[in-house]
Design an enzyme around this catalytic site. Structure first.
Site, short mmCIF file in Angstrom:
data_model
loop_
_atom_site.label_atom_id
_atom_site.label_comp_id
_atom_site.label_asym_id
_atom_site.label_seq_id
_atom_site.Cartn_x
_atom_site.Cartn_y
_atom_site.Cartn_z
N HIS A 49 -10.56 -2.17 -52.40
CA HIS A 49 -11.14 -0.87 -52.68
C HIS A 49 -10.63 -0.31 -54.00
CE1 HIS A 49 -7.19 0.15 -51.03
NE2 HIS A 49 -7.29 1.28 -51.73
N THR A 51 -9.56 3.39 -55.23
CA THR A 51 -9.33 4.75 -54.76
C THR A 51 -10.05 5.74 -55.67
OG1 THR A 51 -7.19 4.13 -53.82
CG2 THR A 51 -7.57 6.48 -54.20
N SER A 128 -6.36 -2.56 -56.13
CA SER A 128 -5.09 -3.24 -55.83
C SER A 128 -5.32 -4.60 -55.20
CB SER A 128 -4.22 -2.38 -54.90
OG SER A 128 -3.70 -1.28 -55.60
N TYR A 131 0.21 -4.96 -52.48
CA TYR A 131 1.15 -3.86 -52.33
C TYR A 131 2.53 -4.47 -52.11
CZ TYR A 131 -2.78 -0.66 -51.15
OH TYR A 131 -3.92 0.11 -51.15
#
Length: 188
Positions: A49, A51, A128, A131
């Site tokens: 995704h 953001t 991303s 993480y």
């Protein structure tokens, strides 16, 4: 409808985010790259995704209303990857940096205005890939690995025609509690 109440009778608030979703045919390619990076560097699994609105505390009813209103005037747009980048904190460890074209920036500004969300830093559109809390050296290795696993990833184009409202507890670094609440197909 949000029916969870606190002991005082107030409606419970959660953190919600708005995400731009890449075209469905691109999702398996992104997920494979993300999975390959996680297998070497660790980190949680999450949906690919971009953001659009960062985490903001709202009731579910407020979040859904704001999301629906933001969707009304938002049009599909294209986002082009500039490079694989690395960041300085957990949720921006290794990512695809997107060119901040007027369409990309405006999609975020429009949505943030509907949510009353104020960015503490200038908007940096990105998707991303990983993480984590990696050292600078590990991030550099992961960045190089991303190019090695998918040599054209640095010039990818994303066709954004769907946005989604997610419940995103940013304290949950496993991302297991994150859930999609609503999705909107953008109309040209």
């Amino acid at each position: 409808m949000d029916t969870t109440t606190a002991t005082s009778g107030e409606v419970k608030r959660y953190d919600y985010s708005v995400w731009a979703l890449p075209q469905e045919e691109l999702t398996p390619r992104l997920k494979k790259l993300m999975e390959d990076l996680r297998s070497e560097f660790g980190g949680p699994q999450f949906e690919p995704h971009v953001t659009v609105v960062g985490a903001i505390s709202l009731t579910e009813t407020e979040a859904r209303d704001k999301f629906d209103k933001a969707c009304e005037k938002l049009k599909p747009y294209c986002a082009t990857v500039e490079k694989v980048g690395t960041g300085t904190f957990y949720y921006q460890c290794v990512y695809l940096l997107l060119q901040p074209t007027p369409e990309v920036v405006e999609a975020s500004a429009h949505s943030c205005a509907h949510f009353g969300y104020k960015n503490s830093t200038p908007y940096m559109p990105h998707l991303s890939l990983l993480y984590g809390d990696l050292t600078d050296e590990e991030k550099k290795t992961a960045q190089e690995k991303a190019y090695a696993l998918d040599d054209s990833i640095g010039s990818l184009s994303l066709q954004i025609s769907r946005i989604a409202l997610y419940k995103t507890d940013t304290k949950d670094k496993s991302c297991k509690s994150w859930e999609k609440v609503a999705e909107c197909q953008l109309k040209p």
